[in-house]
Motif scaffolding. Structure first.
Motif, PDB file in Angstrom:
ATOM      1  N   ALA A   1      12.187 102.242 -79.547  1.00 50.57           N
ATOM      2  CA  ALA A   1      13.162 101.414 -78.833  1.00 50.57           C
ATOM      3  C   ALA A   1      13.252 100.040 -79.469  1.00 50.57           C
ATOM      4  N   LYS A   2      12.110  99.515 -79.827  1.00 47.35           N
ATOM      5  CA  LYS A   2      12.083  98.188 -80.435  1.00 47.35           C
ATOM      6  C   LYS A   2      12.786  98.195 -81.785  1.00 47.35           C
ATOM      7  N   THR A   3      12.530  99.250 -82.554  1.00 49.04           N
ATOM      8  CA  THR A   3      13.190  99.361 -83.853  1.00 49.04           C
ATOM      9  C   THR A   3      14.697  99.425 -83.718  1.00 49.04           C
ATOM     10  N   LEU A   4      15.134 100.030 -82.608  1.00 46.18           N
ATOM     11  CA  LEU A   4      16.576 100.111 -82.371  1.00 46.18           C
ATOM     12  C   LEU A   4      17.161  98.767 -81.999  1.00 46.18           C
ATOM     13  N   GLY A   5      16.274  97.846 -81.717  1.00 45.24           N
ATOM     14  CA  GLY A   5      16.761  96.495 -81.434  1.00 45.24           C
ATOM     15  C   GLY A   5      16.835  96.173 -79.949  1.00 45.24           C
ATOM     16  N   LEU A   6      16.240  97.039 -79.134  1.00 48.42           N
ATOM     17  CA  LEU A   6      16.268  96.752 -77.688  1.00 48.42           C
ATOM     18  C   LEU A   6      15.357  95.581 -77.352  1.00 48.42           C
ATOM     19  N   ALA A   7      15.824  94.756 -76.456  1.00 50.04           N
ATOM     20  CA  ALA A   7      14.951  93.699 -75.931  1.00 50.04           C
ATOM     21  C   ALA A   7      14.012  94.333 -74.930  1.00 50.04           C
ATOM     22  N   ARG A   8      12.901  93.633 -74.654  1.00 46.26           N
ATOM     23  CA  ARG A   8      11.891  94.186 -73.770  1.00 46.26           C
ATOM     24  C   ARG A   8      12.452  94.521 -72.395  1.00 46.26           C
ATOM     25  N   LYS A   9      13.257  93.624 -71.883  1.00 47.52           N
ATOM     26  CA  LYS A   9      13.789  93.811 -70.540  1.00 47.52           C
ATOM     27  C   LYS A   9      14.668  95.058 -70.482  1.00 47.52           C
ATOM     28  N   ARG A  10      15.507  95.195 -71.484  1.00 50.66           N
ATOM     29  CA  ARG A  10      16.424  96.328 -71.519  1.00 50.66           C
ATOM     30  C   ARG A  10      15.641  97.635 -71.648  1.00 50.66           C
ATOM     31  N   ALA A  11      14.609  97.592 -72.495  1.00 54.24           N
ATOM     32  CA  ALA A  11      13.781  98.791 -72.678  1.00 54.24           C
ATOM     33  C   ALA A  11      13.141  99.192 -71.360  1.00 54.24           C
ATOM     34  N   ALA A  12      12.631  98.197 -70.610  1.00 58.47           N
ATOM     35  CA  ALA A  12      11.996  98.486 -69.321  1.00 58.47           C
ATOM     36  C   ALA A  12      13.000  99.093 -68.362  1.00 58.47           C
ATOM     37  N   GLU A  13      14.248  98.576 -68.401  1.00 56.94           N
ATOM     38  CA  GLU A  13      15.274  99.123 -67.514  1.00 56.94           C
ATOM     39  C   GLU A  13      15.498 100.600 -67.794  1.00 56.94           C
ATOM     40  N   ILE A  14      15.686 100.906 -69.072  1.00 55.82           N
ATOM     41  CA  ILE A  14      15.956 102.297 -69.437  1.00 55.82           C
ATOM     42  C   ILE A  14      14.770 103.179 -69.101  1.00 55.82           C
ATOM     43  N   PHE A  15      13.563 102.643 -69.309  1.00 62.86           N
ATOM     44  CA  PHE A  15      12.360 103.405 -68.982  1.00 62.86           C
ATOM     45  C   PHE A  15      12.340 103.733 -67.498  1.00 62.86           C
ATOM     46  N   GLY A  16      12.724 102.733 -66.664  1.00 57.16           N
ATOM     47  CA  GLY A  16      12.789 102.949 -65.224  1.00 57.16           C
ATOM     48  C   GLY A  16      13.777 104.055 -64.876  1.00 57.16           C
ATOM     49  N   GLU A  17      14.928 104.034 -65.560  1.00 57.25           N
ATOM     50  CA  GLU A  17      15.930 105.083 -65.331  1.00 57.25           C
ATOM     51  C   GLU A  17      15.325 106.461 -65.575  1.00 57.25           C
ATOM     52  N   GLN A  18      14.590 106.567 -66.679  1.00 57.48           N
ATOM     53  CA  GLN A  18      13.996 107.854 -67.035  1.00 57.48           C
ATOM     54  C   GLN A  18      12.931 108.265 -66.035  1.00 57.48           C
ATOM     55  N   LEU A  19      12.152 107.298 -65.545  1.00 49.66           N
ATOM     56  CA  LEU A  19      11.136 107.611 -64.531  1.00 49.66           C
ATOM     57  C   LEU A  19      11.813 108.190 -63.289  1.00 49.66           C
ATOM     58  N   ASP A  20      12.919 107.542 -62.901  1.00 49.12           N
ATOM     59  CA  ASP A  20      13.646 108.042 -61.720  1.00 49.12           C
ATOM     60  C   ASP A  20      14.154 109.448 -61.964  1.00 49.12           C
ATOM     61  N   ARG A  21      14.576 109.685 -63.191  1.00 52.28           N
ATOM     62  CA  ARG A  21      15.145 110.993 -63.517  1.00 52.28           C
ATOM     63  C   ARG A  21      14.104 112.087 -63.433  1.00 52.28           C
ATOM     64  N   TRP A  22      12.905 111.835 -63.992  1.00 46.76           N
ATOM     65  CA  TRP A  22      11.880 112.865 -64.087  1.00 46.76           C
ATOM     66  C   TRP A  22      10.906 112.866 -62.909  1.00 46.76           C
ATOM     67  N   PHE A  23      10.805 111.782 -62.195  1.00 43.81           N
ATOM     68  CA  PHE A  23       9.982 111.775 -60.991  1.00 43.81           C
ATOM     69  C   PHE A  23      10.900 111.462 -59.802  1.00 43.81           C
ATOM     70  N   PRO A  24      11.731 112.414 -59.376  1.00 39.02           N
ATOM     71  CA  PRO A  24      12.689 112.132 -58.296  1.00 39.02           C
ATOM     72  C   PRO A  24      11.966 111.672 -57.044  1.00 39.02           C
ATOM     73  N   ALA A  25      12.662 110.916 -56.211  1.00 36.00           N
ATOM     74  CA  ALA A  25      12.038 110.259 -55.064  1.00 36.00           C
ATOM     75  C   ALA A  25      11.214 111.239 -54.229  1.00 36.00           C
TER      76      ALA A  25
END
Lengths: 302, 134, 266
Positions: free
Chosen positions: B106-130
């Motif tokens: 993600a970093k190599t792609l140029g994502l900032a830390r905050k943005r990376a964390a956001e996307i990571f959160g999205e994926q967590l929600d996707r794979w660990f549904p409420a």
């Protein structure tokens, strides 16, 4: 841990008249390891083998096998597979096996039979009538049939199809698993990458890379910097001792480094690039960077 | 047995590290059960067509990490303990490696830390549904 | 570790045996034809008789000597034959010098076998014509035997010495050139023997010291003991001197061959 190297080459130099084929080569191979010798044609690999085995005389330096210079008795435990066939073309495979049986104390007929069947060779056919691949197979069978402790092979699978090359590699791995030491040269970087503990790269008779495959992969990296505009001039990058080669194209600058990639990355960061990344290299890349200084770069249209 | 492990010699990652990770992953996933025997150094080296010393080194490190036990003459076996600590450590190692690769990418792609964390959160929600446990 | 050479010699002897045996077979067959007549002549020219009152053994040994000399020169470049692909024998657990010595020893054995075989064929041929009882021995028999083999060994040694250190494949050329040179030199020495060209004659006879043909040509063989040879220096007169010369040069040639081969770099 043995203090004696299986093969120890120190300060080896070989001159033919005024031409220096190999300069100051030092190479030490641990017992039970596999060492791959790489280099372009004419870089001195075959010359090194010949002098190691007393087929030619070193101009300077020492060559030792298991702590002593090569003597006739050494060849009870060491076999050599040269690049060009040294077989008797007018004799059959069976004749060559009999030759081995009479020449070596440790000849293993059962093992020879296994290998003959593995390669599906005819025993009664004259070797001169076999294909190049089959002749190589004969040379390998002869080499492995005496269960040597040390194997020296010069391009053992050159000009052979990939299936065959894999078979050769398997034989080497099996021998190493049995404790044999192997020194081999190859143009097949993939082979060396899989099988070798250690790699040495020769260019024009000089050793330019020497290390374990793992440590080389750990230190030989490419540092890539992407800029907003055209790549700026970076003072002294190409001449930096840590850098092998620099590539610039449009907004991308790549520095192929031999060590301290982090340090180079920091240097490049000073020029305010959009992004700096350190990336791994495989052995083929490492080889080309070390050796291919004069390789013409083919570029597409701008 | 060999089909469980694959290594990529062309990768920049040393082969012995790849192999260690492969074994730990197999143990974590249960593909290699407690007490199960690993291939011999020679057999695995031949199957993967890699240097036997590489395999030997991986096995040594795995033993040091407490994942396997080697008895001379009998071979290498996955440890029987099956205690939560061992397998969790193995799992953690694998996960750490995988997630670390993802963040680096993600970093190599140029994502900032905050943005990376956001996307990571999205994926967590996707794979660990409420609704799901843990 | 000399197995390849053993096989080589086996093959060479087979070819030799077939050719020489075939020749003898033809002679015998023709000889047994109903109207065949033949003269038995020794090679020693003016001493011969044209009747079948005696057959000089030395004459037969002259023939067998020459046949063996041919065989010896053909197998003489055995070390050179290894030089193309010499890694095969130089990475064996045997010292180079020792291996070269055994090659030469085996070759020598083969030369003896060839000689004995030719003699045996002569005996058989004569026996088939019932002529064995006429065979006679005289003072020339032993010299012909010793110097015949000596010349074979001498020529072998010279060729080994000249070829062992050369690149592989050069052997045939060396052998061929040596035959031409040997006969040309002998003829030149013989032609200048009249007395008109003393300097040239001295030169040629001096060179003939290392010329195998000079020792075993009819020029020389007619002069055992009393007579000097027109193609050899005066000093080399008599069976003993010539035996020493031929066998000695053979040994020197082989020693040089071994030394040259040991120093070779591939």
């Amino acid at each position: 841990m043995s203090s004696t190297y299986a093969i120890a080459i120190r300060d080896f130099t070989k001159r033919y008249g005024s031409f220096e084929a190999v300069s100051n080569l030092t190479l030490e191979v641990e017992p039970g390891s596999i060492c791959g010798l790489l280099g372009p044609n004419g870089s001195g690999k075959t010359t090194t083998f010949k002098c190691l085995l007393n087929l030619a005389r070193a101009t300077f330096g020492t060559m030792q096998v298991e702590g002593a210079p090569v003597q006739p008795a050494t060849f009870e435990e060491l076999t050599y597979v040269p690049e060009r066939s040294a077989l008797y073309e007018w004799l059959t495979l069976a004749d060559h096996l009999e030759f081995n049986r009479r020449s070596y104390r440790k000849y293993d007929a059962k093992r020879a039979d296994e290998l003959v069947n593995l390669f599906r060779l005819e025993r009664k056919k004259k070797v001169g009538k076999l294909s190049k691949g089959q002749q190589t197979a004969v040379a390998l069978i002869l080499a492995f049939s005496i269960r040597p402790r040390i194997l020296v092979l010069d391009e053992p699978a050159s000009g052979l199809d990939p299936v065959f090359q894999r078979v050769v590699l398997d034989l080497l791995i099996e021998a190493a698993a049995g404790g044999a030491t192997i020194l081999f040269s190859s143009h097949q970087i993939g082979q060396v990458e899989r099988a070798a503990d250690r790699v040495a790269i020769l260019k024009n008779g000089k050793l330019i890379v020497d290390g374990t495959v793992d440590s080389l992969k750990g230190s030989e990296k490419v540092v890539e910097a992407i800029f907003d505009q055209m790549v700026p001039e970076v003072d002294g990058l190409a001449t930096d001792a840590r850098v092998r080669r620099v590539e610039r194209s449009g907004r991308i600058l790549r520095a192929y480094v031999k060590e301290d990639s982090e340090g180079i990355a920091r240097r490049l960061s000073e020029y305010a690039p959009k992004n700096v990344a350190v990336m791994d290299l495989n052995l083929e890349d490492i080889f080309i960077n070390a050796v291919g200084g004069e390789i013409p770069m083919i570029r597409g249209g701008e | 047995m060999a089909a469980i492990f694959t290594v990529d010699p062309r990768s920049g990652v040393p082969l012995y590290l790849q192999l260690i990770e492969q074994v730990k992953r197999a143990v974590a996933l249960g593909t290699l059960g407690p007490g199960e025997q690993l291939p011999t150094v020679k057999a695995l080296a031949l199957d993967l067509t890699i240097n036997p010393n590489t395999v030997a080194r991986a096995y040594r490190d795995l033993e040091h990490d407490g994942v396997i036990d080697t008895s001379p003459g009998r071979g290498s076996f996955v440890r029987m303990d099956g205690s939560v600590g061992e397998s969790r450590r193995a799992v953690d190692d694998v996960a750490r490696s995988v997630l670390g690769d993802a963040v680096r990418e993600a970093k190599t792609l140029g994502l900032a830390r905050k943005r990376a964390a956001e996307i990571f959160g999205e994926q967590l929600d996707r794979w660990f549904p409420a609704g799901e446990k843990e | 570790m000399t197995y390849a050479q053993v096989l080589r010699l086996r093959r060479a002897l087979l070819v030799y045996g077939t050719v020489v045996g075939g020749l003898f077979l033809i002679v015998v067959l023709f000889g047994h034809l109903p109207n065949a007549t033949f003269d038995v002549e020794t090679t020693f020219g003016h001493h011969a008789t044209k009747s079948v009152s005696s057959i000089n053994l030395s004459g037969l040994l002259f023939f067998t000597g020459w046949v063996t000399i041919i065989f010896a020169t053909v197998i003489s470049t055995s070390l050179n034959r290894e030089n193309d692909g010499v890694e095969m024998v130089w990475t064996k657990p045997i010292a180079r010098g020792r291996l070269a010595f055994w090659y030469i020893a085996l070759d020598f054995g083969a030369i003896l076998v060839a000689y004995a075989f030719a003699v045996a064929l002569c005996v058989l041929a004569l026996a088939s014509f019932g002529l064995l009882k006429y065979v006679s021995v005289d003072g020339r028999t032993i010299p012909t035997l010793v110097i015949g083999l000596g010349v074979a060994f001498m020529w072998y040694g010279l060729l080994q010495g000249l070829s062992s250190w050369q690149r592989g494949g050069r052997g045939g050329m060396v052998i061929g050139l040596s035959w031409a040179a040997a006969f040309v030199l002998t003829s030149l020495a013989g032609a200048t023997a009249g007395g008109g060209l003393p300097l040239l004659h001295s030169l040629f006879t001096a060179l003939d010291v290392v010329n195998p043909v000079a020792y075993f040509s009819s020029y020389t063989l007619s002069g055992y003991g009393a007579h000097a040879s027109p193609v050899l220096p005066q000093a080399l007169a008599g069976t003993l001197m010539r035996s020493v010369a031929t066998w000695g040069i053979g040994i020197l040639g082989c020693a040089a061959a071994i030394a040259g081969w040991k120093r070779l770099e591939v």
